[in-house]
Design a protein around this motif. Structure first.
Motif, short mmCIF file in Angstrom:
data_model
loop_
_atom_site.label_atom_id
_atom_site.label_comp_id
_atom_site.label_asym_id
_atom_site.label_seq_id
_atom_site.Cartn_x
_atom_site.Cartn_y
_atom_site.Cartn_z
N MET A 65 64.89 -19.10 52.77
CA MET A 65 65.29 -18.72 51.41
C MET A 65 64.46 -17.51 50.98
N PRO A 66 64.97 -16.76 50.01
CA PRO A 66 64.24 -15.59 49.54
C PRO A 66 63.12 -15.97 48.58
N GLY A 67 62.14 -15.10 48.53
CA GLY A 67 61.08 -15.22 47.53
C GLY A 67 61.28 -14.14 46.48
N ASN A 68 60.18 -13.51 46.08
CA ASN A 68 60.29 -12.46 45.07
C ASN A 68 60.23 -11.06 45.68
N HIS A 69 60.01 -10.94 46.99
CA HIS A 69 59.92 -9.61 47.62
C HIS A 69 61.26 -9.08 48.11
N GLU A 70 62.15 -9.94 48.55
CA GLU A 70 63.39 -9.50 49.18
C GLU A 70 64.38 -8.91 48.18
N SER A 71 65.03 -7.83 48.60
CA SER A 71 66.18 -7.36 47.83
C SER A 71 67.37 -8.17 48.32
#
Length: 181
Positions: A65-71
């Motif tokens: 799952m994405p965190g806060n860095h991925e676009s």
């Protein structure tokens, strides 16, 4: 694991250790790339490199799952090249005898990629919301595991979500975790 941030050297080592330990599944909980990456490498390339190592070196179930860095664009562009389970699309997922409830992304815009996964008030639509605020409530969900990129909101400088900032006269701390978690 979380916050790999493009570190493929250590990731290669750890995937080998995970295989030796015969774990059942690997949960990658965001920040596949480092937002301050090398000028010669894009976010997509970092995300792809991390997913490639995980996919090629770990031989069991992989959740990501994405965190806060991925676009969003780079995350999905890379993820779609692999057969991995995306927990941002499956907030309530059955795995063996366990339900996995996921809270992907992050809840504070100041710390999130401008084109990323900002999920403010995520619990307003999350499958777990019916269990709140009564943790002992019988939700008939068989809740076993809650996974999130962001930590719960703490109450002091020793909490997992405490950050230190320079104040006008001294160093100050602030809790930046998700109050809903």
């Amino acid at each position: 694991i979380t916050d790999i941030q493009g570190d493929t050297t250590n990731l290669d080592y750890f995937t080998g250790e995970f295989n030796k330990a015969e774990i059942d599944a690997l949960l990658i909980l965001g920040d596949l790339n480092d937002m301050n990456h090398d000028i010669n490498e894009t976010d997509y390339e970092e995300i792809y490199s991390v997913l490639e190592i995980i996919n090629n070196n770990f031989n069991k179930t992989i959740f990501v799952m994405p965190g806060n860095h991925e676009s969003k664009e780079d995350y999905y562009k890379a993820l779609n090249l692999f057969d991995l389970t995306d927990l941002s699309d499956h907030n309530n997922l059955k795995f063996e005898s366990m339900n996995i409830l996921s809270v992907p992304g992050y809840h504070l815009a100041d710390y999130t990629n401008p084109n990323g996964f900002l999920f403010d008030n995520v619990m307003d639509f999350h499958p777990m919301k019916d269990c709140l605020p009564e943790p002992e409530a019988d939700c008939n969900q068989g809740l076993s595991l809650l996974v999130a990129h962001g930590p719960p909101k703490g109450t002091n400088a020793n909490s997992i979500d405490a950050i230190v900032t320079e104040g006008t006269k001294s160093m100050e701390w602030n809790n930046v975790g998700n109050q809903q978690i």
